[in-house]
Design a protein around this motif. Structure first.
Motif, PDB file in Angstrom:
ATOM      1  N   TYR A   1       0.847  -1.182   0.000  1.00  0.00           N
ATOM      2  CA  TYR A   1       0.000   0.000   0.000  1.00  0.00           C
ATOM      3  C   TYR A   1       0.886   1.237   0.000  1.00  0.00           C
ATOM      4  CZ  TYR A   1      -3.737  -3.158   1.309  1.00  0.00           C
ATOM      5  OH  TYR A   1      -4.644  -4.184   1.321  1.00  0.00           O
ATOM      6  N   ALA A   2       0.443   2.234  -0.695  1.00  0.00           N
ATOM      7  CA  ALA A   2       1.183   3.501  -0.714  1.00  0.00           C
ATOM      8  C   ALA A   2       0.237   4.607  -0.276  1.00  0.00           C
ATOM      9  CB  ALA A   2       1.713   3.792  -2.104  1.00  0.00           C
ATOM     10  N   THR A   3       0.761   5.512   0.463  1.00  0.00           N
ATOM     11  CA  THR A   3      -0.020   6.663   0.898  1.00  0.00           C
ATOM     12  C   THR A   3       0.615   7.918   0.325  1.00  0.00           C
ATOM     13  OG1 THR A   3      -0.570   5.575   2.967  1.00  0.00           O
ATOM     14  CG2 THR A   3      -0.863   7.959   2.886  1.00  0.00           C
ATOM     15  N   LEU A   4      -0.182   8.733  -0.286  1.00  0.00           N
ATOM     16  CA  LEU A   4       0.292   9.996  -0.834  1.00  0.00           C
ATOM     17  C   LEU A   4      -0.341  11.119  -0.031  1.00  0.00           C
ATOM     18  CD1 LEU A   4       1.787  11.610  -3.024  1.00  0.00           C
ATOM     19  CD2 LEU A   4      -0.280  11.434  -4.408  1.00  0.00           C
ATOM     20  N   LYS A   5       0.492  11.912   0.562  1.00  0.00           N
ATOM     21  CA  LYS A   5      -0.008  13.035   1.346  1.00  0.00           C
ATOM     22  C   LYS A   5       0.646  14.296   0.816  1.00  0.00           C
ATOM     23  CE  LYS A   5      -0.373  15.001   5.900  1.00  0.00           C
ATOM     24  NZ  LYS A   5      -0.021  14.932   7.290  1.00  0.00           N
ATOM     25  N   ILE A   6      -0.153  15.210   0.340  1.00  0.00           N
ATOM     26  CA  ILE A   6       0.377  16.469  -0.164  1.00  0.00           C
ATOM     27  C   ILE A   6      -0.321  17.603   0.574  1.00  0.00           C
ATOM     28  CG2 ILE A   6       0.614  17.980  -2.157  1.00  0.00           C
ATOM     29  CD1 ILE A   6       0.579  15.484  -3.902  1.00  0.00           C
ATOM     30  N   ASP A   7       0.457  18.360   1.268  1.00  0.00           N
ATOM     31  CA  ASP A   7      -0.045  19.568   1.913  1.00  0.00           C
ATOM     32  C   ASP A   7       0.529  20.740   1.143  1.00  0.00           C
ATOM     33  OD1 ASP A   7      -1.454  18.286   3.942  1.00  0.00           O
ATOM     34  OD2 ASP A   7       0.368  18.016   5.106  1.00  0.00           O
ATOM     35  N   THR A   8      -0.312  21.636   0.759  1.00  0.00           N
ATOM     36  CA  THR A   8       0.126  22.777  -0.023  1.00  0.00           C
ATOM     37  C   THR A   8       0.014  24.040   0.809  1.00  0.00           C
ATOM     38  OG1 THR A   8      -0.644  21.712  -2.022  1.00  0.00           O
ATOM     39  CG2 THR A   8      -0.272  24.059  -2.152  1.00  0.00           C
ATOM     40  N   MET A   9       1.069  24.830   0.756  1.00  0.00           N
ATOM     41  CA  MET A   9       1.077  26.110   1.446  1.00  0.00           C
ATOM     42  C   MET A   9       0.890  27.200   0.392  1.00  0.00           C
ATOM     43  SD  MET A   9       3.967  27.869   3.926  1.00  0.00           S
ATOM     44  CE  MET A   9       5.089  26.630   3.472  1.00  0.00           C
ATOM     45  N   PRO A  10      -0.272  27.839   0.350  1.00  0.00           N
ATOM     46  CA  PRO A  10      -0.479  28.891  -0.637  1.00  0.00           C
ATOM     47  C   PRO A  10       0.185  30.194  -0.200  1.00  0.00           C
ATOM     48  CG  PRO A  10      -2.422  28.665   0.714  1.00  0.00           C
ATOM     49  CD  PRO A  10      -1.449  27.592   1.158  1.00  0.00           C
TER      50      PRO A  10
ATOM     51  N   SER B   1       4.373  22.865  -2.214  1.00  0.00           N
ATOM     52  CA  SER B   1       3.875  21.589  -1.710  1.00  0.00           C
ATOM     53  C   SER B   1       4.962  20.867  -0.935  1.00  0.00           C
ATOM     54  CB  SER B   1       3.409  20.706  -2.866  1.00  0.00           C
ATOM     55  OG  SER B   1       2.333  21.309  -3.527  1.00  0.00           O
ATOM     56  N   GLY B   2       4.545  20.092  -0.003  1.00  0.00           N
ATOM     57  CA  GLY B   2       5.508  19.338   0.780  1.00  0.00           C
ATOM     58  C   GLY B   2       4.799  18.437   1.754  1.00  0.00           C
ATOM     59  N   CYS B   3       5.418  18.201   2.841  1.00  0.00           N
ATOM     60  CA  CYS B   3       4.858  17.327   3.874  1.00  0.00           C
ATOM     61  C   CYS B   3       4.238  18.175   4.977  1.00  0.00           C
ATOM     62  CB  CYS B   3       5.959  16.437   4.416  1.00  0.00           C
ATOM     63  SG  CYS B   3       6.650  15.363   3.151  1.00  0.00           S
ATOM     64  N   ASP B   4       4.397  17.745   6.182  1.00  0.00           N
ATOM     65  CA  ASP B   4       3.880  18.503   7.310  1.00  0.00           C
ATOM     66  C   ASP B   4       4.787  19.707   7.548  1.00  0.00           C
ATOM     67  OD1 ASP B   4       1.778  16.722   7.821  1.00  0.00           O
ATOM     68  OD2 ASP B   4       3.146  15.391   8.893  1.00  0.00           O
ATOM     69  N   TRP B   5       4.236  20.895   7.413  1.00  0.00           N
ATOM     70  CA  TRP B   5       5.023  22.119   7.558  1.00  0.00           C
ATOM     71  C   TRP B   5       5.142  22.489   9.030  1.00  0.00           C
ATOM     72  CZ3 TRP B   5       7.631  23.667   3.494  1.00  0.00           C
ATOM     73  CH2 TRP B   5       7.164  23.325   2.238  1.00  0.00           C
ATOM     74  N   HIS B   6       6.342  22.792   9.453  1.00  0.00           N
ATOM     75  CA  HIS B   6       6.584  23.289  10.803  1.00  0.00           C
ATOM     76  C   HIS B   6       6.521  24.815  10.767  1.00  0.00           C
ATOM     77  CE1 HIS B   6       7.807  19.331  12.161  1.00  0.00           C
ATOM     78  NE2 HIS B   6       8.494  19.219  11.033  1.00  0.00           N
TER      79      HIS B   6
END
Length: 64
Positions: free
Chosen positions: A4-13, A25-30
Motif C-alpha cells: 500500500y502507498a499513501t500519498l499526502k500532499i499539503d500545499t502552502m499557498p 507543496s511538501g509534507c507537514d510544515w513546521h
C-alpha cells in the motif's frame, strides 16, 4: 504480499495583494519552515514584480 502507498500532499499557498501568487507543496510544515517561506517570498516577489515591470516597459518602448 500486498503493498500500500499513501500519498499526502499539503500545499502552502502564498497570497500577494489579496491574490494567489504561488504554492509550495511538501509534507507537514513546521512553523519555522512556514516563517522561512514567508520571509523568502516577501523578499523575492517584489524583485520579480519589479523585473517584470522593467521588461514590460522595455517592450513597450521598443514598440513605440
Amino acid at each position: 504480499m500486498e503493498v500500500y502507498a499513501t500519498l499526502k500532499i499539503d500545499t502552502m499557498p502564498f497570497h500577494r495583494n489579496g491574490e494567489w501568487a504561488a504554492s509550495l507543496s511538501g509534507c507537514d510544515w513546521h512553523s519555522d519552515e512556514i516563517e522561512l517561506f514567508q520571509e523568502l517570498t516577501n523578499r523575492i516577489f517584489p524583485r520579480l514584480e519589479h523585473a517584470r515591470a522593467e521588461m514590460d516597459l522595455r517592450e513597450s518602448e521598443e514598440k513605440y
